[in-house]
Enzyme design. Structure first.
Site, PDB file in Angstrom:
ATOM      1  N   SER A 124       0.820  -1.204   0.000  1.00  0.00           N
ATOM      2  CA  SER A 124       0.000   0.000   0.000  1.00  0.00           C
ATOM      3  C   SER A 124       0.862   1.265   0.000  1.00  0.00           C
ATOM      4  O   SER A 124       1.663   1.465  -0.901  1.00  0.00           O
ATOM      5  CB  SER A 124      -0.954  -0.043   1.209  1.00  0.00           C
ATOM      6  OG  SER A 124      -1.924   0.961   1.122  1.00  0.00           O
ATOM      7  N   HIS A 138      -2.562  -1.544  -4.722  1.00  0.00           N
ATOM      8  CA  HIS A 138      -4.028  -1.469  -4.790  1.00  0.00           C
ATOM      9  C   HIS A 138      -4.495  -0.025  -4.721  1.00  0.00           C
ATOM     10  O   HIS A 138      -3.728   0.866  -4.332  1.00  0.00           O
ATOM     11  CB  HIS A 138      -4.659  -2.295  -3.659  1.00  0.00           C
ATOM     12  CG  HIS A 138      -4.347  -1.794  -2.280  1.00  0.00           C
ATOM     13  ND1 HIS A 138      -4.817  -0.597  -1.788  1.00  0.00           N
ATOM     14  CD2 HIS A 138      -3.595  -2.333  -1.289  1.00  0.00           C
ATOM     15  CE1 HIS A 138      -4.390  -0.421  -0.562  1.00  0.00           C
ATOM     16  NE2 HIS A 138      -3.641  -1.445  -0.230  1.00  0.00           N
TER      17      HIS A 138
END
Length: 241
Positions: A119, A142
């Protein structure tokens, strides 16, 4: 008598060193014979933002990291920074602040992904001037996520898009992956169950152009010292002129 004093001072220094590691996850490597020292910075667990996380969570507090990076930039003794990452991600604003600070350091910086750099850990990993990942290390790419209530209006989604663009822009600016490829990895539906995104393991992160090389602590320190030596030679040449 001097030997006893020397042993006492050494023990006190080691105790202070251990306490610093325990409290901040940072240490300055001082035993090498080189002219300048390496500062070791760890990004562990979850990057904590403006709110304190639960006491049983492993966190990296950005209010500890930013002042230390400013002190490193101002230090004549420290010649380079080694960043070790094993993070699940965390607060976007705090993570980007750390990444921007690392990217703006004038001194050599090397990152090493151990375990994972997921992330918001991705921008931090690529913010250094050279990056490594161990063969079993992972990176999870993501889209931006949020917790809690979301107001379902167009302005909210525009704000999410703005945040995502900031992250994507930073990552692409500091590594070799194209924006289109990065966005494709973010929106992939075949990797993560019940979610969108991609998991890159070791060599995959290098092949996609996100990180520079597969390697461990030995290569990371060797590369950083090479960069530091190159910096010293440049400074010496500048002085001669």
């Amino acid at each position: 008598m001097s030997d006893i004093k020397s042993e006492k001072e050494k023990a006190e220094a080691e105790e202070h060193r251990d306490e610093r590691i325990e409290k901040t996850g940072q240490i300055t490597l001082q035993d090498h014979a080189g002219e300048q020292k390496i500062h070791l910075l760890t990004i562990i667990g979850e990057v904590e933002g403006h709110e304190n996380l639960a006491g049983n969570s492993k966190t990296t507090k950005y209010e500890h990291i930013l002042p230390q990076l400013a002190a490193i930039e101002d230090s004549e003794e420290i010649g380079g920074v080694l960043v070790l990452l094993n993070t699940m991600g965390g607060d976007v604003e705090a993570g980007l602040a750390i990444a921007e600070m690392l990217a703006s350091l004038s001194k050599p910086t090397v990152s090493l992904v151990l375990g994972g750099s997921h992330s918001i850990g991705v921008p931090i990993a690529v913010s250094c001037k050279y990056s490594f990942i161990v063969p079993t290390g992972t990176m999870v790419i993501h889209p931006v996520r949020t917790n809690g209530m979301v107001i379902g209006v167009p302005q909210t989604f525009e704000y999410f898009k703005l945040i995502q663009d900031r992250i994507t822009g930073f990552v692409c600016q500091h590594c070799r992956i194209s924006r289109q490829k990065l966005e494709d990895l973010m929106m992939e539906t075949g990797f993560l169950t019940k979610d969108v995104g991609s998991i890159l393991v070791g060599e995959d992160a290098v092949k996609h152009g996100i990180l520079d090389e597969v390697g461990g602590i030995d290569r990371a320190i060797r590369k950083l010292r090479e960069m530091m030596d190159s910096n010293i030679k440049k400074d010496d040449k500048a002085v001669e002129k």
